[in-house]
Design a protein around this motif. Structure first.
Motif, mmCIF file in Angstrom:
data_model
loop_
_atom_site.group_PDB
_atom_site.id
_atom_site.type_symbol
_atom_site.label_atom_id
_atom_site.label_comp_id
_atom_site.label_asym_id
_atom_site.label_seq_id
_atom_site.Cartn_x
_atom_site.Cartn_y
_atom_site.Cartn_z
ATOM 1 N N LEU A 2 0.856 -1.178 0.000
ATOM 2 C CA LEU A 2 0.000 0.000 0.000
ATOM 3 C C LEU A 2 0.890 1.225 0.000
ATOM 4 N N LEU A 3 0.650 2.115 -0.936
ATOM 5 C CA LEU A 3 1.429 3.341 -1.060
ATOM 6 C C LEU A 3 0.516 4.519 -0.793
ATOM 7 N N VAL A 56 -10.117 8.713 -3.754
ATOM 8 C CA VAL A 56 -11.506 8.279 -3.731
ATOM 9 C C VAL A 56 -11.599 6.872 -3.132
ATOM 10 N N ASP A 57 -12.573 6.668 -2.266
ATOM 11 C CA ASP A 57 -12.799 5.337 -1.689
ATOM 12 C C ASP A 57 -13.652 4.535 -2.675
ATOM 13 N N ARG A 120 -5.077 9.819 3.404
ATOM 14 C CA ARG A 120 -4.179 9.653 4.562
ATOM 15 C C ARG A 120 -4.576 8.453 5.408
ATOM 16 N N ARG A 121 -5.871 8.183 5.470
ATOM 17 C CA ARG A 121 -6.366 7.035 6.214
ATOM 18 C C ARG A 121 -7.239 6.196 5.285
ATOM 19 N N PRO A 122 -6.630 5.284 4.570
ATOM 20 C CA PRO A 122 -7.417 4.460 3.646
ATOM 21 C C PRO A 122 -8.346 3.510 4.393
ATOM 22 N N ILE A 126 -8.426 -1.822 2.204
ATOM 23 C CA ILE A 126 -7.198 -1.533 1.456
ATOM 24 C C ILE A 126 -5.980 -1.719 2.349
ATOM 25 N N ALA A 127 -6.096 -1.304 3.572
ATOM 26 C CA ALA A 127 -4.946 -1.290 4.491
ATOM 27 C C ALA A 127 -4.534 -2.682 4.970
ATOM 28 N N ARG A 128 -5.370 -3.673 4.770
ATOM 29 C CA ARG A 128 -5.027 -4.997 5.281
ATOM 30 C C ARG A 128 -3.919 -5.564 4.512
#
Length: 128
Positions: A2-3, A56-57, A120-122, A126-128
Motif C-alpha cells: 500500500l502506497l 476516492v474510496d 491519509r487514512r485508507p 485496502i490497508a489490510r
C-alpha cells in the motif's frame, strides 16, 4: 504494498516507469479487457501492477470491476494466489495467441502489486 501518496509524486513516477498502471477513476482502465490484459502482462513480464485509487474510496467498485474479469480476481492478487499457474492461466483466452501460452510466463516471481492512494487514512479493506 500500500502506497499512501498524498503528494501525488510517487504515483506519477510509477505511471511513467515500466509498470502496468490502472487508474481506478478512469473508465477505460476499469473495463474488463483492460484489467485482464494489464494483470496478465504484469504477471507474464514480471512487472509491477499499480492500481491508483487517487483520493476516492472506490475499493468496492474496483473489486466488482475485477470480479467481472474473474470471480475473486482482486482477492487472488492481494493474497498472491494469482501467481499460481492454474490461476493466472485462467485469464488467458484463445485469441491471446501463443505468446500467452503456458511456457511464456517466465518472470512470474517478479510480479508485484501496488495499491496507491492519496487518502491519509485508507479504508480497512485496502490497508489490510
Amino acid at each position: 504494498p500500500l502506497l499512501i501518496d498524498t503528494s501525488k509524486q510517487a504515483a506519477t513516477f510509477l505511471r511513467y516507469r515500466d509498470t502496468n498502471y490502472l487508474d481506478a477513476v478512469h473508465p477505460r482502465d476499469m473495463e474488463p479487457e483492460t484489467i485482464r490484459t494489464n494483470v496478465l502482462g504484469a504477471i507474464r513480464y514480471g512487472k509491477f501492477l499499480v492500481l491508483d485509487l487517487r483520493d476516492v474510496d472506490m475499493w468496492h467498485v474496483v473489486t466488482q470491476k475485477f470480479d467481472s474479469v474473474q470471480r475473486g480476481l482482486l482477492e487472488n492478487i492481494m493474497t498472491k494466489d494469482i501467481m499460481q499457474e492454474e490461476t493466472y492461466l485462467g485469464l488467458v483466452r484463445k485469441e491471446d495467441g501463443e505468446e500467452y501460452g503456458k511456457n511464456n510466463f517466465n518472470r512470474v516471481s517478479n510480479f508485484r502489486f501496488v495499491v496507491a492512494t492519496r487518502m491519509r487514512r485508507p479504508p480497512n479493506e485496502i490497508a489490510r
